[in-house]
Design a protein around this motif. Sequence first.
Motif, PDB file in Angstrom:
ATOM      1  N   GLU B  32       0.879  -1.038   0.021  1.00  0.00           N
ATOM      2  CA  GLU B  32      -0.055   0.150   0.103  1.00  0.00           C
ATOM      3  C   GLU B  32       0.729   1.151  -0.056  1.00  0.00           C
ATOM      4  O   GLU B  32       1.565   1.348   0.744  1.00  0.00           O
ATOM      5  N   THR B 115      -9.545   4.769  -0.885  1.00  0.00           N
ATOM      6  CA  THR B 115     -10.452   5.898  -0.958  1.00  0.00           C
ATOM      7  C   THR B 115     -11.897   5.584  -0.074  1.00  0.00           C
ATOM      8  O   THR B 115     -12.651   6.279   0.268  1.00  0.00           O
ATOM      9  N   ASN B 122     -22.043   3.770   0.399  1.00  0.00           N
ATOM     10  CA  ASN B 122     -23.100   3.264  -0.005  1.00  0.00           C
ATOM     11  C   ASN B 122     -22.613   2.038  -1.041  1.00  0.00           C
ATOM     12  O   ASN B 122     -21.747   2.079  -1.815  1.00  0.00           O
ATOM     13  N   ALA B 264       4.466   0.677  -5.579  1.00  0.00           N
ATOM     14  CA  ALA B 264       4.990  -0.506  -6.356  1.00  0.00           C
ATOM     15  C   ALA B 264       5.132   0.624  -7.864  1.00  0.00           C
ATOM     16  O   ALA B 264       4.149   1.603  -8.061  1.00  0.00           O
ATOM     17  N   ASN B 533     -11.649  -0.593  -9.408  1.00  0.00           N
ATOM     18  CA  ASN B 533     -12.680  -0.115 -10.255  1.00  0.00           C
ATOM     19  C   ASN B 533     -12.306  -0.272 -11.617  1.00  0.00           C
ATOM     20  O   ASN B 533     -13.205   0.011 -12.643  1.00  0.00           O
ATOM     21  N   THR B 546     -18.413   0.565  -5.624  1.00  0.00           N
ATOM     22  CA  THR B 546     -17.300  -0.176  -4.998  1.00  0.00           C
ATOM     23  C   THR B 546     -17.980  -1.440  -4.478  1.00  0.00           C
ATOM     24  O   THR B 546     -17.178  -2.408  -4.709  1.00  0.00           O
TER      25      THR B 546
HETATM   26  C1  LIG Z   1     -16.068  11.149  -0.851  1.00  0.00           C
HETATM   27  C2  LIG Z   1     -16.260  10.203  -1.667  1.00  0.00           C
HETATM   28  C3  LIG Z   1     -17.207   9.259  -1.111  1.00  0.00           C
HETATM   29  C4  LIG Z   1     -17.710   8.220  -1.718  1.00  0.00           C
HETATM   30  N1  LIG Z   1     -18.662   7.345  -1.444  1.00  0.00           N
HETATM   31  C5  LIG Z   1     -18.799   6.258  -2.129  1.00  0.00           C
HETATM   32  C6  LIG Z   1     -19.948   5.504  -1.837  1.00  0.00           C
HETATM   33  O1  LIG Z   1     -20.730   5.500  -0.913  1.00  0.00           O
HETATM   34  N2  LIG Z   1     -19.972   4.360  -2.551  1.00  0.00           N
HETATM   35  C7  LIG Z   1     -19.229   3.769  -3.484  1.00  0.00           C
HETATM   36  O2  LIG Z   1     -19.466   2.615  -3.963  1.00  0.00           O
HETATM   37  N3  LIG Z   1     -18.138   4.475  -3.704  1.00  0.00           N
HETATM   38  C8  LIG Z   1     -17.752   5.868  -3.057  1.00  0.00           C
HETATM   39  N4  LIG Z   1     -16.920   6.464  -3.495  1.00  0.00           N
HETATM   40  C9  LIG Z   1     -15.919   5.791  -4.301  1.00  0.00           C
HETATM   41  C10 LIG Z   1     -14.996   4.776  -3.656  1.00  0.00           C
HETATM   42  O3  LIG Z   1     -14.285   5.253  -2.725  1.00  0.00           O
HETATM   43  C11 LIG Z   1     -14.331   3.829  -4.719  1.00  0.00           C
HETATM   44  O4  LIG Z   1     -15.156   3.311  -5.538  1.00  0.00           O
HETATM   45  C12 LIG Z   1     -13.577   2.820  -4.313  1.00  0.00           C
HETATM   46  O5  LIG Z   1     -12.592   3.108  -3.252  1.00  0.00           O
HETATM   47  C13 LIG Z   1     -12.572   2.330  -5.261  1.00  0.00           C
HETATM   48  O6  LIG Z   1     -11.677   1.158  -4.916  1.00  0.00           O
HETATM   49  P1  LIG Z   1     -10.353   1.041  -5.747  1.00  0.00           P
HETATM   50  O7  LIG Z   1      -9.718  -0.364  -4.985  1.00  0.00           O
HETATM   51  O8  LIG Z   1     -10.523   0.997  -7.060  1.00  0.00           O
HETATM   52  O9  LIG Z   1      -9.482   1.999  -5.413  1.00  0.00           O
HETATM   53  P2  LIG Z   1      -9.042   2.919  -4.273  1.00  0.00           P
HETATM   54  O10 LIG Z   1      -9.924   2.473  -2.917  1.00  0.00           O
HETATM   55  O11 LIG Z   1      -8.698   4.108  -4.536  1.00  0.00           O
HETATM   56  O12 LIG Z   1      -7.723   1.909  -3.569  1.00  0.00           O
HETATM   57  C14 LIG Z   1      -6.629   1.971  -4.213  1.00  0.00           C
HETATM   58  C15 LIG Z   1      -5.293   1.688  -3.199  1.00  0.00           C
HETATM   59  O13 LIG Z   1      -4.234   1.432  -3.997  1.00  0.00           O
HETATM   60  C16 LIG Z   1      -3.350   2.399  -3.443  1.00  0.00           C
HETATM   61  N5  LIG Z   1      -2.112   2.172  -4.709  1.00  0.00           N
HETATM   62  C17 LIG Z   1      -2.458   3.091  -5.673  1.00  0.00           C
HETATM   63  N6  LIG Z   1      -1.413   2.808  -6.726  1.00  0.00           N
HETATM   64  C18 LIG Z   1      -0.354   2.146  -5.763  1.00  0.00           C
HETATM   65  C19 LIG Z   1       0.981   1.782  -6.235  1.00  0.00           C
HETATM   66  N7  LIG Z   1       1.587   1.727  -7.343  1.00  0.00           N
HETATM   67  N8  LIG Z   1       1.564   0.705  -5.218  1.00  0.00           N
HETATM   68  C20 LIG Z   1       1.044   0.782  -4.140  1.00  0.00           C
HETATM   69  N9  LIG Z   1      -0.298   0.996  -3.808  1.00  0.00           N
HETATM   70  C21 LIG Z   1      -0.867   1.918  -4.481  1.00  0.00           C
HETATM   71  C22 LIG Z   1      -3.808   3.543  -3.249  1.00  0.00           C
HETATM   72  O14 LIG Z   1      -3.002   4.252  -2.373  1.00  0.00           O
HETATM   73  C23 LIG Z   1      -5.142   3.050  -2.760  1.00  0.00           C
HETATM   74  O15 LIG Z   1      -4.900   2.759  -1.088  1.00  0.00           O
HETATM   75  C24 LIG Z   1     -16.528   7.729  -2.818  1.00  0.00           C
HETATM   76  C25 LIG Z   1     -15.241   8.221  -3.161  1.00  0.00           C
HETATM   77  C26 LIG Z   1     -15.331   9.577  -2.449  1.00  0.00           C
HETATM   78  C27 LIG Z   1     -14.032  10.211  -2.806  1.00  0.00           C
END
Ligand SMILES: Cc1cc2nc3c(=O)[nH]c(=O)nc-3n(C[C@H](O)[C@H](O)[C@H](O)COP(=O)(O)OP(=O)(O)OC[C@H]3O[C@@H](n4cnc5c(N)ncnc54)[C@H](O)[C@@H]3O)c2cc1C
Lengths: 198, 568
Positions: B32, B115, B122, B264, B533, B546
Amino acid sequence: MEPYYSIETFKAFVNGVIPRTPFLAEQYGSIYYFGALDYDTNQYVMMMLDYYYYYRYADFIANLMNSYAKQLFIYDNNFSNVTRVIGNAYFASLSLVDQLRVASYLNAIDIYVTPDSKDIQRYPGLLSIIASLNRYTMMGYYSEWYGYGVTRLYEPNQRVFEFKPDSWLQVGYPGKSFTYVNYVRQYESAQELASSNK
Amino acid sequence: MDTDVIVIGAGGGGAVVAKELGQAGRKVILLEAGPWYGNSKWPNPNAESGAVSSNRYEDLSIDLLKKSFTDLEDDMNNSFYGKFRWGPANRELAPWPRNIEKGGFVWQNSGVGGTTLQYFTNSPRAFPISVDDVWPITYQELIPYYEKVESTLPVSTAPTTPKENIFYYGAKNAGWNEIEGKDVTQPGYRSQPNAILPPYLLLENKEFDPKGSEPIGCTLRGHCVNGCHIGRTIDGVAKRSTMASYIPLALATGNVEVRPNAFAVKIITEEDQDRKQKAVGVIYRNTWSGEFVELRANVIVMSGGAIETPRLWLNSQLPENPWVGKGLVNHWFDSVSGIFDEDDLMNILGVPEIRPYVGQNAAARFDYPGLGVVETYGISPGLYSSLVYGISGKGYSFLNPTNSQVPWDIEGMVVGEQLKEFMRNYPRTLSALIFTDDQVDQRNSVTLDPELKDENGFIPVVNYHPSVEDQEKREKLAWIAADIMRKAGAKIVIRSNWPPELYIHMTSTMRLGYVTDLNCEALQVNHLYIADNSVLYNGIGGPNPTLTTQALATRTAEKILQKYFNGM
Ligand SMILES: Cc1cc2nc3c(=O)[nH]c(=O)nc-3n(C[C@H](O)[C@H](O)[C@H](O)COP(=O)(O)OP(=O)(O)OC[C@H]3O[C@@H](n4cnc5c(N)ncnc54)[C@H](O)[C@@H]3O)c2cc1C
């Protein structure tokens, strides 16, 4: 130290977004008089621009706003109602409405051409800063930031929250809370009462 | 070989894969990029480097979490130096830069939980019509995985406070029905299915007993977005970010080691017998020391989110594919708000205020398959004012007066005396987000900047231009939202009209079926999977993405076990 016009430009800008409002004070109470200049929001905006981009942006942005304002002085009769400009602070000498016009103009164009903008043109994403200035101003004013008191310009880990900012009084925000369970309980009974009265 | 599987990114998707594989007995290293809040190995996560990794449930510390999560919005959510930001743990360093078109802002966070640390939780399912006969897999196939995630997080129905009630009242008056069930086929309103532990104190009519041991659930205090720390243990925290849900479960298996502060920067590949590329390892950079570390594993999973996963692919110079980084969907958000009179609220609600800072941040919704979503939100005033009044693709409202043809009174940014007057009405304001059912377009993309680099490689360029049809859908949703506000009794209706470049629901930049096969393994690189995502085939019709990412990640873990670990 930033140049005089830079400080004046940001003061003028935040004052345009969140001015002092004697009229609201008359209607709703004296706390509503105060605006961004009373709570150093210009310092917040400059701090954001200076310390958290790779480039010291505050000056650069102030310079842009100022040079565009200067052109308006020279070429545009609509802006000619202002006559006195102190210390090159053109932007700050415009009326509030005209300042916001300048900001919108700069926000709408894609590439700025000023003599010292070479570095910046390679980085068009960061030119979105002017659009973000409104958001930064509101965050600086309505968040807890002013309440860090004397530590407000320290590194974020060194800040100490000292008091609730007056802006929270203006908007009726009580600040951080542990629970609203009791409030919602009371509300639920009030609601039952309201619907049984109908 | 250092481990069986390396997962890159501990956010919405990555934490799920790590837990599922760990539970099946596989050894996992989860990398992470950001800090870890609430772990005793990092007592000062933003100021000191701390340990390298943690693999013990016992390392989790609710007391440390309460110290880090201060409920103060500039401290938590300042986009440059907040504890939730896209940047290294050390807050004295600048955030990681991105190249985003003007006005642009990507709201993403690094850290264990990703994130989901600030998300609203939700957790609706996709609209079936946006999956069936569209995705290369069926909605039916997703259902068991939805069910598994829904019971693991867990997902339940959001409680009602004044801000939700006034929305339901408006929706009902506007002629909409209440939606029942999880598979949404008709338009209507409902309480959010969300991942927040129910307010047990309220439901069971109890007072908080500081010495007690029973879970307390949500206390309706309205700080979801600024980081929830309500609970007696980390895995009992009311808001189920993956930091509080999947990560503790992963640690409890004894098979998962999490390394925060590990960015990474390269996927290492080799050619296999068939001269096809296969992933064999990862190089990461420690964000405190700058040191590079190489790790080898049988399988690599990319879960860095919809922007960083394609960036890492491109920076690693993995094989070219016309869909890597292409097809970005963003639900082109908007925000519509209504300001109410005290007397009207008194009549409708029995209380004179809505209080957007009370209750869960986004607890009521309206779904419209084929168009998108309207969802209420209420948050602390700094973020609230910047979102409702400080961002617009239309510029300042005073330069852009509305006419009588539109159902809102104000459109664009609000400043000056009017801003102060409107913010004075903050306790009597209801706001709603709009998520558009925007369609995949290959021109919308994440690419690499040809020149600009940070310490982690060339920086991503994010580019998104919605189509005319996307715009029409969004317009319809804005009308519906404004109508609900009016029918609820709002005296002034404000449409913020956000620019497309405000990024919150980014998906589909590494699409299932185009970049990966139907098991989410990269078509051109064996042993390499995607679980975030980015792998979603489309924007699922507008619902929050999510839960679907997590369901797919659960399925992907199963597929990994089947293919590379004899099903175990
Ligand atoms: C204010 C707000 C409210 C939201 N509310 C909702 C909601 O109610 N319901 C919903 O479904 N979605 C919501 N979302 C969107 C939701 O946060 C995302 O859909 C979700 O977190 C996406 O998951 P992910 O795994 O794609 O990315 P992320 O959760 O962003 O996780 C990616 C992770 O990978 C890490 N990372 C990235 N690149 C590297 C690398 N090269 N090496 C090591 N680590 C790395 C990042 O630091 C991060 O921790 C909201 C977003 C925001 C900003």
